[in-house]
Write a protein that holds these residues in place. Structure first.
Motif, PDB file in Angstrom:
ATOM      1  N   ASP A  97      -9.331  -8.804  -2.869  1.00  0.00           N
ATOM      2  CA  ASP A  97      -9.742  -7.218  -3.011  1.00  0.00           C
ATOM      3  C   ASP A  97      -8.697  -6.361  -3.440  1.00  0.00           C
ATOM      4  O   ASP A  97      -7.741  -6.726  -3.138  1.00  0.00           O
ATOM      5  CB  ASP A  97     -10.079  -6.880  -1.592  1.00  0.00           C
ATOM      6  N   SER A  98      -9.029  -5.675  -4.321  1.00  0.00           N
ATOM      7  CA  SER A  98      -8.157  -4.829  -4.950  1.00  0.00           C
ATOM      8  C   SER A  98      -7.419  -3.970  -4.198  1.00  0.00           C
ATOM      9  O   SER A  98      -6.059  -3.576  -4.361  1.00  0.00           O
ATOM     10  CB  SER A  98      -8.760  -3.888  -6.330  1.00  0.00           C
ATOM     11  N   ARG A  99      -7.969  -3.691  -3.203  1.00  0.00           N
ATOM     12  CA  ARG A  99      -7.081  -2.855  -1.986  1.00  0.00           C
ATOM     13  C   ARG A  99      -6.074  -3.274  -1.474  1.00  0.00           C
ATOM     14  O   ARG A  99      -5.027  -2.870  -1.173  1.00  0.00           O
ATOM     15  CB  ARG A  99      -8.488  -2.306  -0.994  1.00  0.00           C
ATOM     16  N   LEU A 100      -6.376  -4.700  -1.366  1.00  0.00           N
ATOM     17  CA  LEU A 100      -5.188  -5.570  -0.884  1.00  0.00           C
ATOM     18  C   LEU A 100      -3.945  -5.558  -1.700  1.00  0.00           C
ATOM     19  O   LEU A 100      -2.840  -5.578  -1.342  1.00  0.00           O
ATOM     20  CB  LEU A 100      -5.414  -7.078  -0.486  1.00  0.00           C
ATOM     21  N   VAL A 101      -4.183  -5.608  -3.172  1.00  0.00           N
ATOM     22  CA  VAL A 101      -3.150  -5.747  -4.035  1.00  0.00           C
ATOM     23  C   VAL A 101      -2.384  -4.355  -3.860  1.00  0.00           C
ATOM     24  O   VAL A 101      -1.151  -3.943  -3.814  1.00  0.00           O
ATOM     25  CB  VAL A 101      -3.699  -5.760  -5.644  1.00  0.00           C
ATOM     26  N   ASP A 102      -3.259  -3.116  -3.854  1.00  0.00           N
ATOM     27  CA  ASP A 102      -2.657  -1.869  -3.652  1.00  0.00           C
ATOM     28  C   ASP A 102      -2.044  -1.754  -2.319  1.00  0.00           C
ATOM     29  O   ASP A 102      -0.804  -1.224  -2.483  1.00  0.00           O
ATOM     30  CB  ASP A 102      -3.793  -0.765  -3.692  1.00  0.00           C
ATOM     31  N   ALA A 103      -2.360  -2.226  -1.317  1.00  0.00           N
ATOM     32  CA  ALA A 103      -1.495  -2.241   0.091  1.00  0.00           C
ATOM     33  C   ALA A 103      -0.353  -3.179  -0.271  1.00  0.00           C
ATOM     34  O   ALA A 103       0.828  -2.627   0.452  1.00  0.00           O
ATOM     35  CB  ALA A 103      -2.596  -2.690   1.060  1.00  0.00           C
ATOM     36  N   PHE A 104      -0.223  -4.044  -0.615  1.00  0.00           N
ATOM     37  CA  PHE A 104       0.735  -4.914  -0.851  1.00  0.00           C
ATOM     38  C   PHE A 104       2.101  -3.896  -1.667  1.00  0.00           C
ATOM     39  O   PHE A 104       3.096  -3.922  -1.295  1.00  0.00           O
ATOM     40  CB  PHE A 104       0.715  -6.253  -1.494  1.00  0.00           C
ATOM     41  N   GLY A 105       1.618  -3.447  -2.707  1.00  0.00           N
ATOM     42  CA  GLY A 105       2.514  -2.726  -3.603  1.00  0.00           C
ATOM     43  C   GLY A 105       2.944  -1.563  -2.723  1.00  0.00           C
ATOM     44  O   GLY A 105       4.292  -1.046  -2.718  1.00  0.00           O
ATOM     45  N   MET A 106       2.211  -0.700  -1.746  1.00  0.00           N
ATOM     46  CA  MET A 106       2.650   0.478  -1.143  1.00  0.00           C
ATOM     47  C   MET A 106       3.493   0.029   0.032  1.00  0.00           C
ATOM     48  O   MET A 106       4.489   0.507   0.106  1.00  0.00           O
ATOM     49  CB  MET A 106       1.398   1.029  -0.262  1.00  0.00           C
ATOM     50  N   ALA A 107       3.421  -1.231   0.419  1.00  0.00           N
ATOM     51  CA  ALA A 107       4.264  -1.848   1.513  1.00  0.00           C
ATOM     52  C   ALA A 107       5.766  -2.130   1.124  1.00  0.00           C
ATOM     53  O   ALA A 107       6.681  -1.827   1.383  1.00  0.00           O
ATOM     54  CB  ALA A 107       3.535  -3.237   2.317  1.00  0.00           C
ATOM     55  N   LYS A 108       5.531  -2.693  -0.176  1.00  0.00           N
ATOM     56  CA  LYS A 108       6.867  -3.013  -1.070  1.00  0.00           C
ATOM     57  C   LYS A 108       7.756  -1.706  -1.169  1.00  0.00           C
ATOM     58  O   LYS A 108       8.906  -1.705  -1.037  1.00  0.00           O
ATOM     59  CB  LYS A 108       6.364  -3.570  -2.248  1.00  0.00           C
ATOM     60  N   ARG A 109       7.152  -0.574  -1.561  1.00  0.00           N
ATOM     61  CA  ARG A 109       7.661   0.446  -2.007  1.00  0.00           C
ATOM     62  C   ARG A 109       8.203   1.106  -0.669  1.00  0.00           C
ATOM     63  O   ARG A 109       9.258   1.543  -0.371  1.00  0.00           O
ATOM     64  CB  ARG A 109       6.803   1.729  -2.806  1.00  0.00           C
ATOM     65  N   ALA A 110       7.254   0.965   0.291  1.00  0.00           N
ATOM     66  CA  ALA A 110       7.895   1.597   1.755  1.00  0.00           C
ATOM     67  C   ALA A 110       9.035   0.647   2.394  1.00  0.00           C
ATOM     68  O   ALA A 110       9.992   1.281   2.758  1.00  0.00           O
ATOM     69  CB  ALA A 110       6.642   1.521   2.762  1.00  0.00           C
ATOM     70  N   ASP A 111       9.170  -0.466   2.139  1.00  0.00           N
ATOM     71  CA  ASP A 111      10.357  -1.331   2.405  1.00  0.00           C
ATOM     72  C   ASP A 111      11.544  -0.887   1.802  1.00  0.00           C
ATOM     73  O   ASP A 111      12.166  -0.632   2.324  1.00  0.00           O
ATOM     74  CB  ASP A 111       9.988  -2.764   2.184  1.00  0.00           C
ATOM     75  N   GLU A 112      11.422  -0.417   0.469  1.00  0.00           N
ATOM     76  CA  GLU A 112      12.456   0.071  -0.378  1.00  0.00           C
ATOM     77  C   GLU A 112      13.025   1.334   0.277  1.00  0.00           C
ATOM     78  O   GLU A 112      14.119   1.670   0.436  1.00  0.00           O
ATOM     79  CB  GLU A 112      11.935   0.163  -1.810  1.00  0.00           C
ATOM     80  N   HIS A 113      11.938   2.307   0.632  1.00  0.00           N
ATOM     81  CA  HIS A 113      12.498   3.399   1.310  1.00  0.00           C
ATOM     82  C   HIS A 113      13.230   3.344   2.549  1.00  0.00           C
ATOM     83  O   HIS A 113      14.315   3.903   2.684  1.00  0.00           O
ATOM     84  CB  HIS A 113      11.160   4.367   1.459  1.00  0.00           C
ATOM     85  N   LEU A 114      12.609   2.468   3.417  1.00  0.00           N
ATOM     86  CA  LEU A 114      13.257   1.847   4.619  1.00  0.00           C
ATOM     87  C   LEU A 114      14.714   1.351   4.315  1.00  0.00           C
ATOM     88  O   LEU A 114      15.676   1.827   5.250  1.00  0.00           O
ATOM     89  CB  LEU A 114      12.391   0.996   5.637  1.00  0.00           C
ATOM     90  N   ALA A 115      14.786   0.525   3.479  1.00  0.00           N
ATOM     91  CA  ALA A 115      16.255  -0.029   3.139  1.00  0.00           C
ATOM     92  C   ALA A 115      17.303   1.147   2.604  1.00  0.00           C
ATOM     93  O   ALA A 115      18.339   0.993   3.007  1.00  0.00           O
ATOM     94  CB  ALA A 115      16.090  -0.974   2.145  1.00  0.00           C
ATOM     95  N   SER A 116      16.684   2.133   2.111  1.00  0.00           N
ATOM     96  CA  SER A 116      17.407   3.181   1.476  1.00  0.00           C
ATOM     97  C   SER A 116      17.771   4.030   2.455  1.00  0.00           C
ATOM     98  O   SER A 116      18.340   5.234   1.986  1.00  0.00           O
ATOM     99  CB  SER A 116      17.072   3.662   0.229  1.00  0.00           C
ATOM    100  N   GLY A 117      17.469   4.025   3.837  1.00  0.00           N
ATOM    101  CA  GLY A 117      17.414   5.142   4.926  1.00  0.00           C
ATOM    102  C   GLY A 117      16.408   6.225   4.679  1.00  0.00           C
ATOM    103  O   GLY A 117      16.560   7.371   5.352  1.00  0.00           O
ATOM    104  N   ARG A 118      15.494   6.149   3.909  1.00  0.00           N
ATOM    105  CA  ARG A 118      14.528   7.169   3.714  1.00  0.00           C
ATOM    106  C   ARG A 118      13.112   6.770   4.771  1.00  0.00           C
ATOM    107  O   ARG A 118      12.068   6.581   4.351  1.00  0.00           O
ATOM    108  CB  ARG A 118      13.973   7.425   2.260  1.00  0.00           C
TER     109      ARG A 118
END
Length: 132
Positions: A97-118
């Motif tokens: 499902d393309s929504r899973l691909v999108d969700a994975f990308g969003m989670a990856k970006r969110a992880d990057e925000h978390l790691a940088s304190g955002r």
């Protein structure tokens, strides 16, 4: 193997073995992209019959993240994101499902925000992934 053999193997529910380059070289694989591709494959193939493993350098460092389909020995190059990982799984008949691909990308970006304190941006990113 032939496409007919690959289709028969998929239909029988066999375990497909895929190795993803995650370390030992000088390319994207060792810089973290290999682990990200491995995570994407695991996330997107949930419930399917795959054996997914990280491995040392596959000696194709100039070709992006590289993985090997162990059933055929074939190398697949430039599997650099979740969309490319989904394409690999679709070769085995997996409906991704393309929504899973999108969700994975969003989670990856969110992880990057978390790691940088955002933290607020991270929460917003995770929330967008859940609403898909």
């Amino acid at each position: 193997p032939s496409l007919l053999l690959l289709a028969a193997t998929c239909a029988a529910g066999a375990t497909h073995r895929i190795r993803v380059c995650t370390s030992g070289g000088e390319g994207m694989c060792s810089a973290g992209a290999g682990l990200s591709t491995l995570s994407a494959l695991r996330f997107l193939s949930s419930g399917e019959e795959f054996e997914l493993k990280g491995c040392s350098c596959l000696a194709q460092c100039d070709r992006g993240v590289v993985l090997q389909l162990q059933d055929s020995g074939e190398f697949v190059q430039r599997v650099n994101d979740a969309a490319a990982a989904a394409d690999v799984l679709r070769r085995f008949g997996v409906s991704v499902d393309s929504r899973l691909v999108d969700a994975f990308g969003m989670a990856k970006r969110a992880d990057e925000h978390l790691a940088s304190g955002r933290h607020v941006d991270a929460l917003k990113g995770y929330n967008r992934g859940f609403t898909l």
